[in-house]
Design a protein around this motif. Structure first.
Motif, mmCIF file in Angstrom:
data_model
loop_
_atom_site.group_PDB
_atom_site.id
_atom_site.type_symbol
_atom_site.label_atom_id
_atom_site.label_comp_id
_atom_site.label_asym_id
_atom_site.label_seq_id
_atom_site.Cartn_x
_atom_site.Cartn_y
_atom_site.Cartn_z
ATOM 1 N N GLY A 54 3.121 -19.795 3.617
ATOM 2 C CA GLY A 54 4.057 -19.584 4.716
ATOM 3 C C GLY A 54 3.789 -20.434 5.942
ATOM 4 O O GLY A 54 4.432 -20.278 6.957
ATOM 5 N N SER A 90 -0.475 -6.720 3.017
ATOM 6 C CA SER A 90 0.593 -6.620 2.021
ATOM 7 C C SER A 90 0.026 -6.263 0.654
ATOM 8 O O SER A 90 0.691 -5.625 -0.138
ATOM 9 C CB SER A 90 1.388 -7.921 1.962
ATOM 10 N N TYR A 271 6.926 -20.097 10.370
ATOM 11 C CA TYR A 271 6.696 -18.727 9.930
ATOM 12 C C TYR A 271 7.177 -17.672 10.923
ATOM 13 O O TYR A 271 7.316 -16.520 10.575
ATOM 14 C CB TYR A 271 5.210 -18.502 9.597
ATOM 15 N N SER A 273 9.717 -15.416 13.087
ATOM 16 C CA SER A 273 11.053 -14.967 12.739
ATOM 17 C C SER A 273 11.728 -14.219 13.883
ATOM 18 O O SER A 273 12.826 -13.737 13.716
ATOM 19 C CB SER A 273 10.991 -14.074 11.501
ATOM 20 N N TYR A 294 6.441 -12.532 12.677
ATOM 21 C CA TYR A 294 6.477 -13.370 11.464
ATOM 22 C C TYR A 294 6.718 -12.494 10.238
ATOM 23 O O TYR A 294 5.849 -12.275 9.411
ATOM 24 C CB TYR A 294 5.186 -14.196 11.329
ATOM 25 N N ASP A 295 7.957 -11.983 10.108
ATOM 26 C CA ASP A 295 8.255 -10.965 9.098
ATOM 27 C C ASP A 295 8.145 -11.439 7.652
ATOM 28 O O ASP A 295 7.954 -10.641 6.758
ATOM 29 C CB ASP A 295 9.665 -10.414 9.341
ATOM 30 N N GLU A 296 8.282 -12.753 7.409
ATOM 31 C CA GLU A 296 8.388 -13.197 6.016
ATOM 32 C C GLU A 296 7.049 -13.535 5.368
ATOM 33 O O GLU A 296 6.968 -13.714 4.158
ATOM 34 C CB GLU A 296 9.311 -14.428 5.924
ATOM 35 N N LEU A 299 5.666 -11.884 2.168
ATOM 36 C CA LEU A 299 6.444 -12.029 0.940
ATOM 37 C C LEU A 299 5.661 -12.795 -0.123
ATOM 38 O O LEU A 299 5.652 -12.435 -1.297
ATOM 39 C CB LEU A 299 7.756 -12.750 1.262
ATOM 40 N N ALA A 304 7.040 -8.388 1.503
ATOM 41 C CA ALA A 304 7.405 -8.801 2.864
ATOM 42 C C ALA A 304 7.355 -7.575 3.754
ATOM 43 O O ALA A 304 7.910 -6.540 3.415
ATOM 44 C CB ALA A 304 8.800 -9.403 2.879
#
Lengths: 390, 214
Positions: A54, A90, A271, A273, A294-296, A299, A304
């Motif tokens: 990312g 995550s 990265y 968001s 940086y929400d993504e 993923l 995510a």
């Protein structure tokens, strides 16, 4: 080459600076703990794929690489702890609710991040996962302000940006050259350096509405009037409106005297968001703390999750924070006396620094920085002012 | 430093900047051509000028030793522009960056044949990018001045240099064979200074921008 010379932009922390850095590290991590942030310590090396997840190409160039002799795979020395913490959230914690984590450790940069920058910053930061609402961004900004207060550093400016504005406008670009990544990179560089002449050239074939909006971005920086100007200069798109509303709410949390905006600040565009923020200090040519949403990023690690946070370099902060004076100790004679040993232990338990004077070093005693000494008077060991030898 | 420091080089850039500064109400108290001072005061106690070599201007601004600077596009391209904002093309000190060869040297043919050209220049980075984009192999020779001499004494086949009137080229029997780009001076700003000293800088930037448009 002299053997004891260090590589370029790599340096030791000598006692005075190390004391300062450690004082800040403890103060800040303790403060984060009071806000419910749990400490994690990711490894210094890991496989390159997960380190570079990312992130943009800059991060790839900035990462030292080595070959793992156990697996034959390429590993990297971490250049940023944030993706590691996102991986922990995550993949390892697997909690569904809000997760608050903090960390502190050295990172290594193959290329210095900026002019005059060290290649081994000590990165300290806090991250909040699992909440997409603005309350999380607000909490991060407030935590950063509190951290600077604890450190005794007065920010001259807290600057806010929002990548949503750029993304909304970029989605409306018409010319094929600007719709591919390379073209957008050029646009991005021109915006980032507020290079209006180049922007005009790049956008020559765009419809007037899109071109004018992009050309307005570099000028949309400054203090409280920026958002009002942005609302009148930028097209009234739902994404743009949402971004400006978010900025308005978040800036309200900061003293208006230090709040600033820059809608063309696209740092971390790869990265980030949502809202991003940076703290500046008078006399510093670079920001002292950087943060944002940086929400993504999660993923790539399988999940995510909404994420926002900030980090700073303790070495840089240590230069700005008020100096921490060393504490003066108590000099104890070198002796096998049990009563002395008991007294020394008792003093140390009270938090006093007690230093044993080893025989034969009387000449260099002042290097030990003691103000008092233990003397045997009237049948017991007593703490007396240290008599300086003339 | 609480006030504002502006870095610029003496000579053409200084002279052509004076009217722009005057538009912002800034008048230097000394002339760098006659004074040996490197820091020059102005009529405003919070604004000072520092006189640097043209190629050093971006470095002073990047490190924050100066808040603002005036630098040619040629110098900025060599420097890379990291840490700088460059919002205003001042349209001063205009010239062009070109390839020049001795009269009689068939540049087109040499490039087409894929020969390895020896190119002398002060602008190594820009020249490398230019020839790489054309797919021409070159050996670059870094020189610090009098580029025109290099082809005349067999040091190089061609030069990449700034051309304004073309007089120096003609006097040395060289011809301009390729125009790389137009050059003019830019106003550059330290990124942190623009944020921290925004209130001081904004009126100056607006006045200069207004003067350029006229």
């Amino acid at each position: 080459m002299r053997r004891w010379l260090l590589p370029e932009s790599i340096e030791d922390l000598l006692p005075a600076e190390a004391r300062q850095v450690e004082h800040l590290r403890r103060g800040l991590l303790d403060e984060f703990a009071l806000h419910g942030y749990e400490l994690v310590a990711p490894p210094l090396v890991e496989y390159i794929e997960s380190l570079l997840t990312g992130s943009g190409r800059d991060m790839d160039l900035r990462t030292f690489k080595l070959v793992d002799q156990l697996s034959g795979r390429t590993m990297g020395l971490r250049a940023d702890i944030t993706p590691q913490v996102a991986r922990i959230d995550s993949h390892l914690l697997n909690r569904n609710g809000v997760v608050r984590l903090c960390y502190c450790g050295p990172v290594v940069h193959a290329l210095p991040a900026g002019f005059n920058a060290t290649r081994e910053p000590i990165q300290l930061g806090a991250e909040l996962y699992g909440h997409a609402g603005i309350e999380a961004d607000l909490e991060m900004v407030q935590l950063l302000l509190r951290a600077l207060e604890v450190a005794g550093v007065q920010p001259a400016r807290i600057d806010f940006g929002h990548v949503g504005v750029f993304r909304a406008l970029a989605a409306r670009l018409q010319s094929p050259a600007l719709r591919v990544e390379d073209g957008q990179q050029e646009l991005f560089v021109a915006l980032q350096s507020k290079d209006l002449p180049s922007l005009r050239q790049l956008l020559a074939d765009e419809p007037a509405e899109v071109r004018d909006a992009f050309l307005a971005l570099p000028g949309l920086y400054g203090t409280s009037d920026v958002l009002a100007r942005a609302r009148s200069l930028l097209p009234d798109l739902p994404e743009v409106r949402a971004a400006l509303d978010a900025l308005e709410r978040i800036a309200a949390a900061v003293d208006p005297a230090v709040a600033g905006f820059d809608l063309a600040d696209l740092r971390g565009y790869h990265y980030h968001s949502g809202v991003s923020f940076a703290a500046y200090c008078a006399g510093q040519a670079q920001a002292i703390a950087l943060g944002g949403r940086y929400d993504e990023v999660g993923l790539a690690f399988g999940r995510a999750r909404p994420a926002t946070g900030f980090s700073l370099d303790l070495r840089q902060l240590a230069q700005l924070a008020p100096a921490v004076a060393p504490r003066a100790g108590i000099l104890a004679p070198s002796s096998g006396d049990a009563a002395l040993r008991a007294r020394v232990s008792a003093l140390r338990a009270e938090g006093e620094i007690v230093i044993t004077a080893l025989p034969g070093h009387d000449e260099d005693m002042q290097e030990l920085a003691c103000s008092r000494q233990l003397v045997f008077v009237e049948g017991e060991w007593q703490v007396k002012p240290l008599e300086r030898k003339v | 430093m609480q006030g504002i420091t502006l870095a610029l080089s003496k000579g053409r850039i200084f002279e052509e900047t004076l009217p722009l500064l005057a538009a912002a109400g800034i008048v230097p108290t000394d002339d760098p051509e006659s004074s040996r001072k490197l820091i020059i005061g102005t009529n405003r106690p919070d604004v000072r000028l520092v006189i640097v070599r043209a190629s050093d201007t971006p470095t002073y601004v990047q490190y924050g030793a100066a808040d603002l600077g005036i630098a040619g596009k040629d110098v900025l391209l060599e420097h890379g522009g990291a840490g700088l904002y460059q919002p205003i093309d001042l349209n001063i000190a205009r010239c062009r960056l070109s390839v020049a060869v001795p009269k009689g040297f068939d540049y087109e043919q040499a490039v087409r044949r894929g020969a390895r050209l020896q190119v002398a220049t002060k602008y190594v980075h820009t020249a490398r990018e230019h020839f790489a984009a054309k797919g021409v192999h070159v050996d670059l020779i870094k020189l610090y001045g009098s580029m025109e001499l290099a082809p005349l004494v067999g040091l190089a086949d061609a030069i990449v240099d700034l051309v304004s009137s073309g007089g120096t080229l003609r006097a040395n029997n060289l011809v301009e064979v390729e125009h790389i780009m137009d050059i003019s001076s830019r106003l550059v700003i330290n990124q942190a200074a623009l944020k921290v000293k925004h209130d001081l800088l904004k009126p100056i930037l607006e006045a200069i921008e207004g003067a350029v448009k006229k």
